[in-house]
Design an enzyme around this catalytic site. Structure first.
Site, PDB file in Angstrom:
ATOM      1  N   LYS A 130       0.829  -1.214   0.000  1.00 35.53           N
ATOM      2  CA  LYS A 130       0.000   0.000   0.000  1.00 35.53           C
ATOM      3  C   LYS A 130       0.866   1.267   0.000  1.00 35.53           C
ATOM      4  O   LYS A 130       0.628   2.173  -0.772  1.00 35.53           O
ATOM      5  CB  LYS A 130      -0.931   0.037   1.230  1.00 35.53           C
ATOM      6  N   ARG A 185      -9.618   1.150   8.893  1.00 38.90           N
ATOM      7  CA  ARG A 185      -9.223  -0.230   9.174  1.00 38.90           C
ATOM      8  C   ARG A 185     -10.323  -0.981   9.909  1.00 38.90           C
ATOM      9  O   ARG A 185     -10.170  -2.167  10.203  1.00 38.90           O
ATOM     10  CB  ARG A 185      -7.962  -0.234  10.035  1.00 38.90           C
ATOM     11  N   ARG A 215      11.465  -6.984   4.285  1.00 39.05           N
ATOM     12  CA  ARG A 215      11.032  -5.574   4.279  1.00 39.05           C
ATOM     13  C   ARG A 215      11.841  -4.755   5.277  1.00 39.05           C
ATOM     14  O   ARG A 215      11.967  -5.110   6.438  1.00 39.05           O
ATOM     15  CB  ARG A 215       9.541  -5.492   4.620  1.00 39.05           C
ATOM     16  N   ARG A 248      11.123  -2.807  11.004  1.00 45.64           N
ATOM     17  CA  ARG A 248      10.113  -2.315  11.934  1.00 45.64           C
ATOM     18  C   ARG A 248       9.883  -3.352  13.032  1.00 45.64           C
ATOM     19  O   ARG A 248       9.898  -4.552  12.773  1.00 45.64           O
ATOM     20  CB  ARG A 248       8.786  -2.098  11.182  1.00 45.64           C
ATOM     21  N   ARG A 273      -0.859  -9.618  13.029  1.00 45.15           N
ATOM     22  CA  ARG A 273      -1.435  -8.488  12.278  1.00 45.15           C
ATOM     23  C   ARG A 273      -2.381  -8.990  11.181  1.00 45.15           C
ATOM     24  O   ARG A 273      -3.387  -8.347  10.883  1.00 45.15           O
ATOM     25  CB  ARG A 273      -0.313  -7.635  11.672  1.00 45.15           C
TER      26      ARG A 273
HETATM   27  P1  AMP Z   1       0.791   0.569   8.846  1.00 41.46           P
HETATM   28  O1  AMP Z   1       2.009   1.392   8.698  1.00 41.46           O
HETATM   29  O2  AMP Z   1      -0.380   1.079   8.024  1.00 41.46           O
HETATM   30  O3  AMP Z   1       1.039  -0.896   8.654  1.00 41.46           O
HETATM   31  O4  AMP Z   1       0.306   0.744  10.378  1.00 41.46           O
HETATM   32  C1  AMP Z   1       1.133   0.321  11.440  1.00 41.46           C
HETATM   33  C2  AMP Z   1       0.316   0.186  12.699  1.00 41.46           C
HETATM   34  O5  AMP Z   1      -0.255   1.455  13.051  1.00 41.46           O
HETATM   35  C3  AMP Z   1      -0.877  -0.757  12.625  1.00 41.46           C
HETATM   36  O6  AMP Z   1      -0.507  -2.111  12.819  1.00 41.46           O
HETATM   37  C4  AMP Z   1      -1.742  -0.228  13.766  1.00 41.46           C
HETATM   38  O7  AMP Z   1      -1.220  -0.615  15.023  1.00 41.46           O
HETATM   39  C5  AMP Z   1      -1.545   1.277  13.641  1.00 41.46           C
HETATM   40  N1  AMP Z   1      -2.548   1.864  12.712  1.00 41.46           N
HETATM   41  C6  AMP Z   1      -2.315   2.440  11.504  1.00 41.46           C
HETATM   42  N2  AMP Z   1      -3.457   2.841  10.942  1.00 41.46           N
HETATM   43  C7  AMP Z   1      -4.449   2.515  11.791  1.00 41.46           C
HETATM   44  C8  AMP Z   1      -5.866   2.632  11.770  1.00 41.46           C
HETATM   45  N3  AMP Z   1      -6.494   3.175  10.717  1.00 41.46           N
HETATM   46  N4  AMP Z   1      -6.568   2.156  12.831  1.00 41.46           N
HETATM   47  C9  AMP Z   1      -5.944   1.616  13.898  1.00 41.46           C
HETATM   48  N5  AMP Z   1      -4.629   1.441  13.991  1.00 41.46           N
HETATM   49  C10 AMP Z   1      -3.867   1.892  12.954  1.00 41.46           C
END
Ligand code: AMP
Length: 214
Positions: free
Chosen positions: A13, A88, A122, A152, A163
């Protein structure tokens, strides 16, 4: 255009979002990046979010909804925006529907086994935030700014399995939610970055033309 990028973690994404935002002059809004910035600044929100993120759990809807509501009011969103990692949950989608009329939801589909394989390679740049894949024997240096890459904390295989469970339970129902609203655009995310971009650009070029003709 107001777009959403949907898909499991590590579906690509973030990578696709960069290209889409540039091509259609959209503000790129990544809630994950916004939360990581809060963590780096050690704000009260960042401190609260860190444990949840490191464990692979979601940050509460009210926090994220308020963050996004603020962000999409900013000037750079006037010509459209691309939401990456938001919504989400169904509750987030409901909150968003009060704020904006979405034009399309691009659903990047990637099987779980490929995600697990991808996450092992990654890496992210702590300096500029760029994400890239590294392979055995390759130097772990950012291709954009030359800084040393890191993994990460939520990108281990065990955390990624969790996840993915969270994704299936909380986020996947959004596919049906947006399908019922005739907004879902499925894309095969198992292909190369360039092939995925090509699929997405083909669809969005048409959408943009239709919008200009309106
Ligand atoms: P990402 O970088 O999009 O993979 O997001 C990393 C982490 O941030 C996720 O695993 C969640 O813990 C938190 N996070 C990001 N976006 C959201 C969202 N829309 N709702 C809840 N938690 C989020």
């Amino acid at each position: 255009m107001k777009l959403i990028l949907l898909g499991p973690p590590a579906a690509g994404k973030g990578t696709q979002a960069e290209g889409i935002a540039e091509r259609y002059s959209l503000a790129h809004i990544s809630t994950g990046d916004m939360l990581r910035a809060e963590i780096a600044l050690k704000t009260p929100l960042g401190i609260r979010a860190k444990t949840l993120i490191d464990e692979g759990n979601l940050v509460p809807d009210e926090i994220i909804n308020a963050m996004v509501a603020n962000r999409i009011m900013q000037q750079d969103c006037v010509n459209g925006f691309l939401l990456d990692g938001y919504p989400r949950t169904i509750a987030q989608a409901e909150a968003l529907s009060e704020l904006a009329d979405i034009d399309a939801v691009i659903d990047i589909e990637v099987p779980g086994e490929i995600i697990i394989r991808r996450v092992a390679s990654r890496r992210v740049c702590p300096k500029c935030g760029h994400t890239q894949s590294v392979h055995e024997g390759e130097e772990e240096i950012c291709e954009k700014c030359g800084a040393a890459l890191i993994q990460r904390a939520d990108d281990t295989e065990e955390k990624m399995r969790h996840r993915l469970d969270v994704y299936h339970e909380s986020t996947e129902p959004l596919i049906r939610y947006y399908f019922e609203r005739d907004l879902i655009v499925p894309v095969d995310g198992a292909r190369t970055i360039a092939e995925v971009s090509e699929q997405i650009f083909g669809i969005l070029d048409e959408k943009q033309e239709a919008k200009t003709d309106e």
